[in-house]
Motif scaffolding. Structure first.
Motif, PDB file in Angstrom:
ATOM      1  N   PHE A  56      17.508  -1.458   1.432  1.00 33.67           N
ATOM      2  CA  PHE A  56      16.351  -1.079   0.634  1.00 33.67           C
ATOM      3  C   PHE A  56      16.023  -2.148  -0.407  1.00 33.67           C
ATOM      4  CE2 PHE A  56      18.194   2.879   2.205  1.00 33.67           C
ATOM      5  CZ  PHE A  56      17.101   3.430   2.834  1.00 33.67           C
ATOM      6  N   ALA A  57      17.030  -2.937  -0.792  1.00 31.65           N
ATOM      7  CA  ALA A  57      16.773  -4.052  -1.706  1.00 31.65           C
ATOM      8  C   ALA A  57      15.908  -5.102  -1.019  1.00 31.65           C
ATOM      9  CB  ALA A  57      18.090  -4.669  -2.170  1.00 31.65           C
ATOM     10  N   ASP A  58      16.204  -5.390   0.248  1.00 32.15           N
ATOM     11  CA  ASP A  58      15.394  -6.346   1.006  1.00 32.15           C
ATOM     12  C   ASP A  58      13.980  -5.812   1.216  1.00 32.15           C
ATOM     13  OD1 ASP A  58      17.615  -7.970   1.164  1.00 32.15           O
ATOM     14  OD2 ASP A  58      18.252  -7.152   3.105  1.00 32.15           O
ATOM     15  N   MET A  59      13.872  -4.525   1.525  1.00 32.90           N
ATOM     16  CA  MET A  59      12.558  -3.930   1.735  1.00 32.90           C
ATOM     17  C   MET A  59      11.732  -3.958   0.459  1.00 32.90           C
ATOM     18  SD  MET A  59      13.854  -0.688   4.053  1.00 32.90           S
ATOM     19  CE  MET A  59      12.282   0.163   3.970  1.00 32.90           C
ATOM     20  N   ALA A  73       8.099  -5.993  -0.240  1.00 31.44           N
ATOM     21  CA  ALA A  73       6.926  -5.140  -0.396  1.00 31.44           C
ATOM     22  C   ALA A  73       5.882  -5.855  -1.234  1.00 31.44           C
ATOM     23  CB  ALA A  73       7.312  -3.823  -1.057  1.00 31.44           C
ATOM     24  N   PRO A  74       4.592  -5.667  -0.926  1.00 31.47           N
ATOM     25  CA  PRO A  74       3.522  -6.287  -1.717  1.00 31.47           C
ATOM     26  C   PRO A  74       3.593  -5.856  -3.173  1.00 31.47           C
ATOM     27  CG  PRO A  74       2.654  -5.328   0.313  1.00 31.47           C
ATOM     28  CD  PRO A  74       4.070  -4.864   0.182  1.00 31.47           C
ATOM     29  N   ALA A  75       3.219  -6.758  -4.055  1.00 32.55           N
ATOM     30  CA  ALA A  75       3.234  -6.445  -5.482  1.00 32.55           C
ATOM     31  C   ALA A  75       2.278  -5.303  -5.774  1.00 32.55           C
ATOM     32  CB  ALA A  75       2.829  -7.682  -6.295  1.00 32.55           C
TER      33      ALA A  75
END
Length: 342
Positions: A289-292, A296-298
């Motif tokens: 989830f850290a990578d996701m 993720a878009p700002a």
């Protein structure tokens, strides 16, 4: 097409509240009269039934009763008896589940915790929403005037929806077939001949049953015209087979508009409060989830509480040509047989 019947829900809110108030008053009066007896009688009045060693109380019945819509005051006693019987069955099931240690099953424990968190989060949202101010007369009037398709020019739409499996590079060819067809059956036959897979259905929707983001596009259609919308797996074609005008006056629409705008304000207050808490909280994503989160878009919005409205469906885009396909009137029989709809 997913529907959001915000008008209907708002119209039902007022009579439901009236029934709720009447029921609450009746139950409260019963409890007060019973309590006036004092001593052991007051204590006994809170017990409606005993199931083995467990008690079912008037408060439990009252809680369920308050959640029943459209119950008239004269129906309270009968409704209370029915609720009590259901609570007895429920209590017996709970006792049996405890004997079998079902309540210790990890899946059941997880469901209980999830339900508990949802209830608490919903209660928080309700508490924040209590601070929302009611819309003014001018705001209600402005909303009415800004949404003619929903009120002054309201229609009942008879729509034919065709979902077609296709790749993006095939969209223009399908559009050409649609514009060149004289009737809806002719268009469907052309899809069959080119081995396109599709599913059709007929739907009848009033203006308030259509998501707001879609309503403007659909309201611009005349009977016999169509719009197309690209989907991840193909195209959705909507034919307006027919429509009937049923306008709503400002006086008729006022309760619905007031409820809708008030709920909208409550949702905005909750979203604002959640954002402020996220900005001030230390949130650390772990593992995958850290990578996701990093990719993720700002500015990706956070999930909103369950009590806030979900976003409307994506807006439909009008077809390049507004010319009618040649179909006139309902063609549901053609959709139902012999045209390759499976």
């Amino acid at each position: 097409m997913r529907n959001r019947d915000h008008g209907q829900q708002a119209r039902q809110a007022k009579p439901a509240f009236a029934s709720f108030a009447a029921i609450s008053a009746a139950v409260l009066a019963t409890a007060v009269l019973a309590a006036c007896g004092g001593g052991s009688g007051a204590k006994a009045s809170q017990t409606a039934a005993k199931v083995n060693k467990e008690e079912i109380t008037v408060h439990q019945i009252n809680f369920v009763l308050q959640r029943q819509p459209n119950v008239k005051p004269e129906q309270v006693d009968a409704a209370s008896r029915q609720i009590l019987e259901r609570l007895i069955d429920q209590e017996l099931a709970v006792q049996k589940a405890q004997d079998l240690k079902v309540d210790r099953d990890p899946r059941v424990v997880q469901q209980i915790e999830t339900a508990k968190r949802e209830i608490i989060a919903r209660a928080y949202a309700d508490r924040i929403g209590e601070t929302a101010t009611k819309p003014s007369d001018q705001e209600i009037k402005q909303y009415y005037n800004d949404k003619p398709a929903l009120f002054a020019e309201r229609r009942i739409y008879n729509l034919q929806e065709i979902n077609i499996e296709a790749k993006p590079d095939q969209f223009e060819a399908i559009r050409a077939k649609l514009q060149g067809a004289k009737t809806l059956p002719e268009f469907l036959e052309s899809l069959k001949s080119d081995n396109f897979k599709f599913v059709g259905s007929q739907i009848v929707r009033s203006a308030e049953q259509i998501p707001l983001n879609n309503l403007d596009a659909i309201s611009r259609l005349k009977d016999g015209q169509f719009i197309m919308n690209g989907q991840p797996n193909g195209l959705t074609v909507l034919f307006l087979a027919g429509s009937q005008r049923q306008p709503a006056t400002e006086a008729q629409a006022r309760p619905s508009i007031e409820m809708f705008l008030l709920n909208q304000r409550k949702a905005e207050l909750v979203a604002k409060d959640i954002k402020a808490m996220r900005d001030n909280a230390k949130i650390e994503y772990v593992g995958k989830f850290a990578d996701m989160a990093a990719s993720a878009p700002a500015g990706t919005p956070a999930a909103t509480p369950a009590s806030t409205p979900t976003p409307a469906a994506p807006a439909l885009e009008p077809a390049a040509s507004d010319s009618p396909t040649g179909a006139s009137g309902p063609v549901d029989n053609n959709l139902a047989k012999g045209l390759g709809i499976k």
